[in-house]
Design an enzyme around this catalytic site. Structure first.
Site, PDB file in Angstrom:
ATOM      1  N   SER A   1       0.830  -1.196   0.000  1.00 21.19           N
ATOM      2  CA  SER A   1       0.000   0.000   0.000  1.00 21.19           C
ATOM      3  C   SER A   1       0.865   1.246   0.000  1.00 21.19           C
ATOM      4  O   SER A   1       2.049   1.204   0.337  1.00 21.19           O
ATOM      5  CB  SER A   1      -0.893   0.017   1.233  1.00 21.19           C
ATOM      6  OG  SER A   1      -0.080   0.236   2.364  1.00 21.19           O
ATOM      7  N   LYS A   2       0.231   2.338  -0.396  1.00 21.32           N
ATOM      8  CA  LYS A   2       0.901   3.626  -0.508  1.00 21.32           C
ATOM      9  C   LYS A   2       1.567   4.052   0.793  1.00 21.32           C
ATOM     10  O   LYS A   2       2.572   4.726   0.776  1.00 21.32           O
ATOM     11  CB  LYS A   2      -0.143   4.677  -0.881  1.00 21.32           C
ATOM     12  CG  LYS A   2      -0.022   5.163  -2.298  1.00 21.32           C
ATOM     13  CD  LYS A   2      -0.859   6.408  -2.468  1.00 21.32           C
ATOM     14  CE  LYS A   2      -2.012   6.125  -3.403  1.00 21.32           C
ATOM     15  NZ  LYS A   2      -3.031   7.079  -3.516  1.00 21.32           N
ATOM     16  N   ARG A   3       0.955   3.639   1.893  1.00 15.58           N
ATOM     17  CA  ARG A   3       1.466   4.095   3.178  1.00 15.58           C
ATOM     18  C   ARG A   3       2.916   3.651   3.404  1.00 15.58           C
ATOM     19  O   ARG A   3       3.664   4.278   4.121  1.00 15.58           O
ATOM     20  CB  ARG A   3       0.586   3.599   4.323  1.00 15.58           C
ATOM     21  CG  ARG A   3      -0.545   4.545   4.640  1.00 15.58           C
ATOM     22  CD  ARG A   3      -1.381   4.051   5.786  1.00 15.58           C
ATOM     23  NE  ARG A   3      -1.949   2.746   5.482  1.00 15.58           N
ATOM     24  CZ  ARG A   3      -1.720   1.646   6.172  1.00 15.58           C
ATOM     25  NH1 ARG A   3      -0.946   1.684   7.218  1.00 15.58           N
ATOM     26  NH2 ARG A   3      -2.278   0.517   5.815  1.00 15.58           N
TER      27      ARG A   3
ATOM     28  N   GLY B   1       5.306   3.296   1.075  1.00 15.01           N
ATOM     29  CA  GLY B   1       6.190   3.605  -0.042  1.00 15.01           C
ATOM     30  C   GLY B   1       5.402   3.659  -1.323  1.00 15.01           C
ATOM     31  O   GLY B   1       4.184   3.511  -1.308  1.00 15.01           O
TER      32      GLY B   1
END
Ligand code: GLU
Length: 478
Positions: free
Chosen positions: A255-257, A259
């Site tokens: 997930s974006k969180r 990286g």
């Protein structure tokens, strides 16, 4: 029965295209090519509220940048055009009408207030929120009256009461779910737009898609799709739900969180598309001989979707970095020069690229590393006193620096051999320890302990600049 394999990717233009999307797209693409079939790109833009401007163009561009392409799609057309769902509204309407006429779907006039209240009550009773089928019981007269009054409505699927819905997933085998657990889902929204479920089924059918390979997050939607195929009396495609990637640290869904996940950003960060594709090929699948380096042609030949691992795989950055290095090392100097161009910082001395590049190309993990591996060639450096004096005292280092400055200043033809000779002669004529002396010069001239070969590096930096840096180093230790 369809004879030609047709696969598709159906992005929703709601944001950035994810590396997981490219990995899934690659599978659909390769399988279609292997089977002599077609790969289709369809834009699923029925969720108008989440639509992002420019997203379609960016998705198409990033797919091309990865070296992949489609046979039929929004820009190319094809026998099933249009390939953009918002341009196909009349088609969905027609199919929904057929379902209603055949008693497989019904009008629902429930207001938002009623649905909200129903949901609240169900949650309070600790029930799974689900439509209570209120409008399923309306009489034809009541329906007609509501329609005449112009009441807004949606169309819902009449989900059968107690049926087992079964489908075979190419990767996971047989999957069954009881129809009692499936909601009477909305097919057509009050604004006349279809829901994803309706549009995906109608389009996969009309576009004669034979195999649907998509992310496993869609697996819970598949029983709804199977019900729709049954309601229409159509044959469903073969499904393969691809496991999601886990974060590089192995913790949770990527997930974006944790990286970057956008397909574009990996390219922007200096990963070669060939290396990324190879990486996606071997995440969760391997050829019979287990080799890890595969070209797209080899993958097309050997890929078997039935052999994809059902377990999620870690997005292993170390493996990606290794593969990227392998692919960078495969490039000729000319190719590398061309590809690295867009990663050069603005202040990079372009005229010196041909000289600098061979010195560092072995150490490039990504193309973007060009900056951190070369900045000392053309940017001011700073000296670390401790590092300069690490292996010798200040008096000795001072002497070494001043004599080296003299020797370098005296060079009349600035070539690598002349430079090497001057420095070696100086070292041999003194009792300076070679390893200490050479390291000290390296630190004095570049500010670091690890650089490309010393003489080549000094040569590249240039005589006047080297002299200046040696003098600055002398200042530092005083
Ligand atoms: N539009 C869906 C998406 O955004 C497609 C899902 C599917 O492949 O059925 O991924």
């Amino acid at each position: 029965m369809h004879t030609t394999v047709r696969t598709r990717m159906a992005p929703s233009p709601t944001g950035e295209y994810h590396v997981g999307h490219i990995a899934t797209l690659l599978k659909n693409y390769a399988f279609a090519k292997q089977q002599g079939g077609q790969f289709i790109l369809r834009i699923e833009d029925t969720d108008q509220e989440r639509k992002v401007d420019g997203a379609v163009e960016r998705i198409m561009s990033v797919i091309h940048q990865y070296g992949l392409d489609w046979d039929e799609g929004p820009d190319k057309g094809g026998p099933c055009a249009p390939y953009v769902q918002s341009q196909r509204l009349h088609i969905y309407k027609e199919y929904v009408d057929t379902l209603v006429k055949n008693g497989k779907a019904y009008f629902c006039f429930c207001t938002k207030e009623r649905l909200d209240q129903m949901r609240e009550d169900q949650i309070a009773r600790k029930e799974l929120p689900k439509y209570d089928r209120h409008c399923r019981a309306l009489s034809p007269d009541e329906i007609q009256q509501n329609l005449t009054e112009g009441k807004p409505y949606v169309v819902r699927l009449k989900v059968p009461d107690a049926e087992t819905i079964t489908f075979t997933d190419l990767i996971r085998g047989e999957i069954s779910i009881e129809s009692g657990n499936v909601d009477d889902q909305v097919l057509l929204k009050s604004d006349g737009f279809p829901t994803y479920h309706l549009a995906v089924v109608v389009d996969d059918h009309l576009m004669e898609i034979t195999h649907v390979m998509r992310g496993e997050e869609w697996i819970s939607s598949t029983p709804k799709h199977i019900l729709l195929y049954q309601a229409f009396g159509w044959q469903s495609p073969i499904y393969a739900h691809i496991p999601v990637f886990l974060n590089p640290d192995g913790q949770g869904k990527m997930s974006k969180r944790k990286g970057t996940v956008s397909a574009q950003s990996f390219l922007d960060n200096g990963y070669l598309p060939e290396a990324l594709l190879n990486f996606f090929m071997i995440l969760g699948w391997a050829p019979a001989d287990q080799r890890e380096i595969l070209s797209l042609e080899e993958y097309i030949k050997e890929f078997n979707p039935a052999h994809i691992s059902a377990k999620s795989v870690v997005f292993d950055m170390q493996k990606l970095n290794w593969l990227n290095g392998v692919y960078i090392r495969k490039l000729t100097q000319e190719q590398l020069t061309e590809k690295i161009e867009k990663y050069l910082p603005a202040d990079f001395p372009r005229a010196q690229l041909a000289e600098i590049l061979p010195l560092i190309s072995e150490r490039l993990v990504t193309l973007k590393d060009i900056e951190s591996l070369t900045d000392f060639f053309y940017r001011p450096i700073s000296h670390d006193k401790e590092l300069l004096l690490k292996k010798a005292d200040a008096a000795l280092v001072e002497q070494q620096l001043s004599q080296t400055t003299e020797a370098i200043t005296a060079i009349t033809d600035w070539t690598i051999p002349a430079l090497e000779q001057a420095i070696r002669t100086l070292q041999e004529s003194t009792d300076w320890k070679k390893s200490q002396y050479f390291m000290m010069i390296r630190v004095a001239v570049t500010g670091r302990t690890a650089t490309p070969p010393l003489f080549e590096t000094i040569h590249c930096i240039g005589q006047a600049e080297v002299v200046q840096r040696l003098q600055a180093a002398q200042e530092t230790i005083r």
